[in-house]
Design a protein around this motif. Structure first.
Motif, PDB file in Angstrom:
ATOM      1  N   ALA A 150      46.582  29.183  26.316  1.00 47.32           N
ATOM      2  CA  ALA A 150      47.166  29.842  25.267  1.00 47.32           C
ATOM      3  C   ALA A 150      46.114  29.824  23.783  1.00 47.32           C
ATOM      4  N   ILE A 151      45.429  28.825  23.697  1.00 45.56           N
ATOM      5  CA  ILE A 151      44.438  28.969  22.483  1.00 45.56           C
ATOM      6  C   ILE A 151      43.453  30.154  22.815  1.00 45.56           C
ATOM      7  N   ASN A 152      42.934  30.487  24.018  1.00 41.07           N
ATOM      8  CA  ASN A 152      42.345  31.794  24.224  1.00 41.07           C
ATOM      9  C   ASN A 152      43.044  33.065  24.033  1.00 41.07           C
ATOM     10  N   ASN A 157      40.713  36.093  23.461  1.00 35.85           N
ATOM     11  CA  ASN A 157      39.315  35.791  24.260  1.00 35.85           C
ATOM     12  C   ASN A 157      39.861  36.489  25.585  1.00 35.85           C
ATOM     13  N   HIS A 158      39.983  37.632  25.966  1.00 32.16           N
ATOM     14  CA  HIS A 158      40.340  37.974  27.249  1.00 32.16           C
ATOM     15  C   HIS A 158      39.728  37.656  28.804  1.00 32.16           C
ATOM     16  N   HIS A 163      39.538  34.070  33.200  1.00 34.42           N
ATOM     17  CA  HIS A 163      38.762  32.967  33.998  1.00 34.42           C
ATOM     18  C   HIS A 163      39.770  31.736  34.336  1.00 34.42           C
ATOM     19  N   LEU A 164      40.476  31.224  33.139  1.00 31.66           N
ATOM     20  CA  LEU A 164      41.060  30.213  33.176  1.00 31.66           C
ATOM     21  C   LEU A 164      42.387  30.358  33.928  1.00 31.66           C
ATOM     22  N   VAL A 167      41.113  29.946  37.516  1.00 34.10           N
ATOM     23  CA  VAL A 167      40.795  28.702  38.014  1.00 34.10           C
ATOM     24  C   VAL A 167      42.041  27.758  38.255  1.00 34.10           C
ATOM     25  N   GLN A 168      43.203  27.971  37.606  1.00 30.86           N
ATOM     26  CA  GLN A 168      44.396  27.347  37.648  1.00 30.86           C
ATOM     27  C   GLN A 168      45.050  27.662  38.926  1.00 30.86           C
ATOM     28  N   LYS A 169      45.030  29.126  39.195  1.00 35.25           N
ATOM     29  CA  LYS A 169      45.661  29.448  40.553  1.00 35.25           C
ATOM     30  C   LYS A 169      44.751  28.739  41.717  1.00 35.25           C
ATOM     31  N   GLU A 170      43.349  28.764  41.716  1.00 35.24           N
ATOM     32  CA  GLU A 170      42.609  28.094  42.466  1.00 35.24           C
ATOM     33  C   GLU A 170      42.646  26.580  42.693  1.00 35.24           C
ATOM     34  N   PHE A 171      43.096  25.843  41.680  1.00 35.74           N
ATOM     35  CA  PHE A 171      43.235  24.512  41.500  1.00 35.74           C
ATOM     36  C   PHE A 171      44.414  24.158  42.645  1.00 35.74           C
TER      37      PHE A 171
END
Length: 219
Positions: A150-152, A157-158, A163-164, A167-171
């Motif tokens: 949310a901050i990005n 900051n696309h 990337h985030l 990362v969440q999907k992969e986690f």
């Protein structure tokens, strides 16, 4: 950025969902937890689009009604029963395992260290690496990443946002989906889970599945 406000709100909402779910299996049940369940239930009802989330909502509603119908000494006895259920489920010798490594490999230190390294990359650090694969800290990490997302988005900051999301999907795919169904089944078969913790486990499983679909569409 005004045009991104709805998307920011979605990820802020995800953060609060995950932080709420993280508490369910690490906090001793008390009035504060019951108030949180009551306050979060309407939001879960809105997004419940799979059977597990619907089971969780029904279970929470049933729990709330039973507790609301008690008062005085009966309320004390009711709350003590929930504490006893918590003890039987998570503290006794034949307790439900709350760590990923208990399902995928007994006390897998390499998994714990791997998660500690991953967490540290994003500024999420625990004092003791032995807890990194605990379901509550994994859910909390997802909430933490949702908040950073949310901050990005707010900063436009696309690249980091994309990337985030990856990362969440992969986690979820690499870690939580490796054991979350077995975790739910373990809780579901124990009678003491019926009043509250079956609903908690169903909601966790259902929300993780729901969120993975969301991330797959948006990453």
């Amino acid at each position: 950025m005004a045009e991104n406000t709805p998307l920011i709100d979605i990820h802020e909402g995800r953060k609060h969902f995950y932080y709420f779910l993280a508490r369910l299996f690490i906090d001793i049940p008390d009035d504060n937890m019951y108030e949180q369940i009551t306050s979060m239930l309407p939001a879960f009802n809105v997004i419940a689009d799979n059977n597990m989330m619907k089971e969780g909502c029904i279970g929470f509603e049933h729990f709330n009604k039973k507790r609301e119908n008690t008062s005085g000494e009966d309320r004390i006895l009711f709350d003590n029963d929930i504490l006893n259920d918590y003890s039987i489920l998570f503290c006794h010798k034949d307790k439900i395992n709350l760590y990923q490594s208990d399902y995928t490999a007994p006390y897998n230190k390499s998994l714990k260290d791997e998660l500690a390294y991953l967490y540290k990359q994003y500024g999420y650090e625990l004092e003791d690496n032995n807890y990194t694969d605990h379901i509550s800290y994994q859910l909390s990490f997802m909430g933490y990443l949702a908040g950073i997302t949310a901050i990005n988005i707010n900063k436009a900051n696309h690249e980091m946002t994309a990337h985030l999301l990856d990362v969440q999907k992969e986690f979820l795919n690499t870690y939580m989906f490796s054991y979350i169904n077995t975790f739910f089944s373990s809780i579901a078969k124990i009678p003491e889970s019926a009043l509250l913790y079956y609903a908690c486990a169903a909601m966790v499983l259902g929300y993780v599945e729901y969120d993975y679909k969301f991330l797959s569409k948006n990453s």
